[in-house]
Motif scaffolding. Structure first.
Motif, short mmCIF file in Angstrom:
data_model
loop_
_atom_site.label_atom_id
_atom_site.label_comp_id
_atom_site.label_asym_id
_atom_site.label_seq_id
_atom_site.Cartn_x
_atom_site.Cartn_y
_atom_site.Cartn_z
N TYR A 194 0.85 -1.19 0.00
CA TYR A 194 0.00 0.00 0.00
C TYR A 194 0.89 1.24 0.00
CZ TYR A 194 -4.30 2.59 0.93
OH TYR A 194 -5.40 3.42 0.84
N LEU A 195 0.89 1.96 -1.12
CA LEU A 195 1.84 3.05 -1.33
C LEU A 195 1.14 4.41 -1.30
CD1 LEU A 195 3.92 1.46 -4.24
CD2 LEU A 195 4.26 1.24 -1.77
N THR A 196 1.60 5.28 -0.44
CA THR A 196 1.07 6.64 -0.33
C THR A 196 2.26 7.60 -0.27
OG1 THR A 196 0.94 6.55 2.09
CG2 THR A 196 -0.99 5.81 0.86
N SER A 197 2.91 7.77 -1.39
CA SER A 197 4.19 8.47 -1.44
C SER A 197 4.13 9.91 -0.93
CB SER A 197 4.74 8.46 -2.86
OG SER A 197 4.91 7.14 -3.34
N ASN A 198 2.99 10.57 -1.14
CA ASN A 198 2.90 11.98 -0.75
C ASN A 198 1.73 12.27 0.18
OD1 ASN A 198 1.01 11.52 -2.83
ND2 ASN A 198 1.07 13.65 -3.49
N VAL A 199 1.24 11.25 0.89
CA VAL A 199 0.11 11.44 1.80
C VAL A 199 0.48 10.97 3.20
CG1 VAL A 199 -2.31 10.94 2.26
CG2 VAL A 199 -1.49 11.08 -0.11
N GLU A 200 0.32 11.87 4.16
CA GLU A 200 0.63 11.57 5.55
C GLU A 200 -0.60 11.81 6.43
OE1 GLU A 200 4.95 13.06 6.55
OE2 GLU A 200 4.01 14.44 5.11
N ILE A 201 -0.54 11.27 7.64
CA ILE A 201 -1.61 11.44 8.62
C ILE A 201 -0.99 11.68 9.99
CG2 ILE A 201 -1.84 9.00 9.26
CD1 ILE A 201 -4.93 9.46 9.10
N MET A 202 -1.71 12.40 10.83
CA MET A 202 -1.22 12.62 12.18
C MET A 202 -1.52 11.38 13.02
SD MET A 202 0.16 14.34 14.62
CE MET A 202 0.42 15.95 13.87
N ASN A 203 -0.47 10.70 13.45
CA ASN A 203 -0.63 9.52 14.29
C ASN A 203 -1.09 9.96 15.68
OD1 ASN A 203 -0.19 7.28 16.04
ND2 ASN A 203 1.24 6.42 14.56
N ASP A 235 -2.36 16.79 -6.40
CA ASP A 235 -2.18 17.83 -5.38
C ASP A 235 -3.53 18.22 -4.80
OD1 ASP A 235 0.50 17.71 -5.90
OD2 ASP A 235 0.60 19.58 -7.04
N PHE A 236 -4.08 17.36 -3.99
CA PHE A 236 -5.41 17.50 -3.40
C PHE A 236 -5.35 18.48 -2.23
CE2 PHE A 236 -8.68 15.23 -0.60
CZ PHE A 236 -9.76 15.82 -1.22
N THR A 237 -6.38 19.33 -2.11
CA THR A 237 -6.36 20.35 -1.05
C THR A 237 -7.60 20.33 -0.15
OG1 THR A 237 -7.33 21.98 -2.56
CG2 THR A 237 -4.92 21.92 -2.42
N ALA A 238 -8.59 19.52 -0.46
CA ALA A 238 -9.83 19.50 0.34
C ALA A 238 -9.83 18.36 1.34
CB ALA A 238 -11.04 19.41 -0.58
N ASN A 239 -8.67 17.89 1.74
CA ASN A 239 -8.56 16.77 2.67
C ASN A 239 -8.82 17.20 4.10
OD1 ASN A 239 -5.99 18.15 1.95
ND2 ASN A 239 -5.23 17.04 3.75
N THR A 240 -9.17 16.22 4.94
CA THR A 240 -9.33 16.49 6.37
C THR A 240 -8.02 17.03 6.93
OG1 THR A 240 -9.59 15.42 8.53
CG2 THR A 240 -8.84 14.04 6.76
N ASN A 241 -8.13 17.87 7.95
CA ASN A 241 -6.92 18.45 8.52
C ASN A 241 -6.15 17.47 9.40
OD1 ASN A 241 -8.77 18.41 10.57
ND2 ASN A 241 -8.62 20.59 11.06
N ALA A 242 -6.60 16.23 9.48
CA ALA A 242 -5.83 15.18 10.13
C ALA A 242 -4.83 14.56 9.16
CB ALA A 242 -6.75 14.10 10.67
N SER A 243 -4.87 15.00 7.91
CA SER A 243 -3.94 14.49 6.90
C SER A 243 -3.26 15.65 6.20
CB SER A 243 -4.70 13.63 5.88
OG SER A 243 -5.62 14.43 5.14
N ARG A 244 -2.19 15.34 5.48
CA ARG A 244 -1.56 16.37 4.67
C ARG A 244 -0.98 15.73 3.42
NH1 ARG A 244 3.81 18.26 8.20
NH2 ARG A 244 5.09 16.38 7.82
N ILE A 245 -1.02 16.51 2.34
CA ILE A 245 -0.55 16.05 1.03
C ILE A 245 0.62 16.91 0.61
CG2 ILE A 245 -1.10 15.91 -1.44
CD1 ILE A 245 -3.83 15.46 1.11
N THR A 246 1.71 16.28 0.25
CA THR A 246 2.87 16.99 -0.27
C THR A 246 2.74 17.10 -1.78
OG1 THR A 246 4.28 16.10 1.49
CG2 THR A 246 5.39 16.97 -0.47
N LYS A 247 2.89 18.28 -2.33
CA LYS A 247 2.82 18.45 -3.77
C LYS A 247 3.90 17.62 -4.45
CE LYS A 247 0.80 23.09 -3.77
NZ LYS A 247 0.95 24.49 -4.23
N ALA A 248 3.54 17.09 -5.62
CA ALA A 248 4.49 16.23 -6.34
C ALA A 248 5.79 16.95 -6.62
CB ALA A 248 3.86 15.73 -7.63
#
Length: 616
Positions: A194-203, A235-248
């Motif tokens: 399961y690969l999420t190269s540019n998507v993180e979440i607050m543990n 480059d998604f921007t409407a995500n929940t604030n518990a996650s963050r997306i790094t631009k490619a």
């Protein structure tokens, strides 16, 4: 979709009071579970009431060294000839399209098909990869009527254990509870696949940001292909604030990416999967950015891309050794990709140059003339690539599955006598029967879940089919014509019934077509699966109201400002979904007299009221 993601076109209806018309179901028949006993089948597969396809494929697949079955969500790779089956944007359609004959197979039928295809790949001594490009939520009652969303559908999905690579979509990131469900359960079930190269979440345990899945994966296939894989969200921007997306553009500069691209071990092919349009320039695709970064370091290594998000069947040539493939949406099609050209000088592949007894890939990747060619584009046109390709889009029905994997859709013992049945010498009859039985068990479990969730409950009758894109905008059989009429009949405040009113909604509020026949609970989610915010502003002067629609259409969603209600605190895995409203640039916070979020269906008598916006 939330109202804050306004669609490309907006629909406005100016109304005065009109009596509500209620449609009865007398004489209206369609495929629903209550009629299951009337549908006698030779083989108890698909869902009760689902329609059999009336036609199927006529040509066999071309098998290469590397083969891929691609879903949104799902992909497969076989052998050194690359073959892939790819499907994208399943959005919970694991029951299949019960009211559409050509897409009527369910997830159990698919599982049986994949098992048979993998046996074929073993016999041909090639690699088959199963890959998925994300978006499992927001589409049907099976995925959306539970709390949290996807609680049941995710469990059904993971019963297809054959996936080699997966990634997430934007619909896994709108709600914090779904994002944490993906992080805590789904990603861990698949491990390093399961690969999420540019998507993180607050543990929430460590209060640190971490990737939901893995950033990349380096592995060697059964037949020796050495693959480096990434999973990149646009480059998604409407995500929940518990996650963050790094631009490619920023991701490719990170140390981990540079180390992966310059891996010390040999790389025979790069695989980039992503919930990201395959075609550069469409829907904010960032795959060309990732491709260019890899190509700078590896001028000749093949780069194979599997996209999603745009809900299209698409294929794009990046250069003579790099193509991008996208497989559609909603379990309507399954993508098949195959590729050959690997040899001892350019790879570690140990299988045959061309598998015997089946058609093989025979098309080169032809580079179109770029408008503004880059140094990479110019260099690629000067090269002669050894790689050949093929692709197909397989309709999601049992006729298709059985044509390409004979016997995979039948449970009885007479399959061996069928004219087109090809046995698999490497597999025992017992294992074959067990695999088909697993698919049948999944189909049965889907039926049981549908009954438990009440998805076949009938609330009314649709007198004709209304189309989202299959009819001109506002034509008599357009979904938007139907919705405009329906909204004109709704009176939320009887005291203001005689006051003229204007309803404004984005076209994304209609997610899918409304088919003729009984209107069920499942249909209410299929046509509009998203929680919605209804905003009521009283006493707006007509001179102001009349210009709102035109201004919103001209400005577009990107000019709005999201205001979040019930927003989730970072690290809260049980937070509620965010909702937003758009404030125009001249809108000075008008009084909002009443608003509310619809997390469940609103049932009034025997009718379901579908309200608010959707899309994406």
């Amino acid at each position: 979709m939330k109202l804050s993601r306004v669609g490309a076109r907006l629909l406005a209806v100016a109304t005065t009071f009109v009596p509500v018309v209620v449609l009865a179901c007398d004489g209206c028949f369609g495929p629903i579970e209550e009629h299951a006993s009337k549908h006698v089948r030779v083989v108890k597969r698909m869902q009760p009431g689902a329609l059999d396809a009336s036609y199927g494929p006529t040509r066999p697949l071309q098998w290469g060294q590397l083969n891929v079955l691609h879903t949104l969500q799902q992909r497969i790779l076989y052998g050194s000839l690359l073959t892939r089956q790819n499907q994208s944007d399943t959005h919970g359609w694991l029951s299949g399209h019960i009211k559409e004959a050509n897409y009527g197979a369910d997830w159990g039928d698919y599982v049986s098909f994949v098992a048979s295809m993998k046996r074929t790949a073993e016999d041909l001594k090639v690699d088959l990869l199963l890959v998925d490009s994300g978006d499992l939520h927001d589409g049907t009652g099976l995925s959306d009527s539970t709390t949290p969303n996807g609680e049941i559908s995710n469990e059904i999905f993971v019963q297809q254990t054959g996936y080699d690579l997966l990634t997430l979509g934007n619909h896994e990131l709108y709600a914090s509870e779904v994002a944490y469900q993906t992080f805590n359960n789904f990603s861990r079930a698949w491990g390093d696949k399961y690969l999420t190269s540019n998507v993180e979440i607050m543990n929430p345990d460590t209060q640190e940001w971490e990737h939901i899945g893995k950033t990349h994966k380096y592995f060697t296939t059964k037949h020796g292909l050495r693959i480096m894989a990434f999973g990149v969200l646009f480059d998604f921007t409407a995500n929940t604030n518990a996650s963050r997306i790094t631009k490619a553009a920023d991701m490719i500069k990170q140390d981990w990416f540079q180390q992966a691209v310059h891996h010390p071990k040999p790389i025979d092919v790069f695989v980039v999967l992503g919930h990201n349009s395959a075609r550069p320039g469409r829907q904010a695709s960032t795959l060309k950015t990732v491709y260019s970064a890899i190509r700078e370091a590896h001028p000749d290594t093949p780069i194979q891309i599997f996209g999603g998000h745009s809900h299209m069947r698409d294929f794009v040539v990046y250069d003579q050794s790099s193509t991008a493939f996208e497989s559609g949406r909603y379990c309507e099609s399954l993508g098949w990709f195959s590729m050959s050209g690997f040899n001892s000088s350019n790879s570690g592949f140990t299988g045959p140059l061309n598998p015997k007894g089946v058609p093989n890939p025979n098309r080169t990747a032809v580079v179109a003339n770029p408008v503004n060619p880059t140094p990479i584009d110019k260099r690629s046109k000067q090269k002669t690539s050894p790689f050949l390709y093929s692709r197909r889009y397989l309709d999601w029905n049992r006729l298709t599955f059985d044509y390409h994997a004979p016997g995979s859709q039948f449970l009885h013992n007479d399959i061996l006598s069928r004219p087109n049945f090809i046995s698999s010498p490497s597999s025992s009859s017992n294992s074959s029967s067990q695999l088909k039985q697993l698919g049948a068990q999944i189909s049965s479990s889907i039926t049981s879940y549908r009954h438990q969730l009440g998805l076949g409950k009938v609330y009314g009758c649709t007198p004709q089919t209304f189309w989202v894109t299959g009819a001109p905008f506002m034509a008599p059989n357009s979904m938007y014509t139907f919705l405009a009429d329906a909204m004109a009949h709704q009176i939320l405040n009887p005291k203001r019934a005689k006051v003229p009113r204007v309803h404004i909604s984005n076209t994304g509020m209609a997610r899918f077509d409304l088919h003729k026949g009984p209107f069920t609970m499942d249909d209410s989610y299929i046509t509009s699966p998203f929680p919605s915010l209804v905003v009521y502003i009283p006493e707006v002067p007509w001179e102001m109201a009349r210009g709102v629609l035109e201004r919103m259409n001209k400005k577009g969603a990107g000019q709005g400002r999201r205001v979040e209600y019930n927003t989730t605190s970072v690290g809260d895995p049980k937070g509620k979904r965010e909702f937003g409203v758009w404030q125009g640039e001249e809108c000075v916070n008008p009084p909002i007299e009443q608003f509310g979020a619809m997390g469940k269906r609103m049932v009034l008598g025997k009718r379901v009221e579908i309200m608010g916006g959707a899309g994406g």
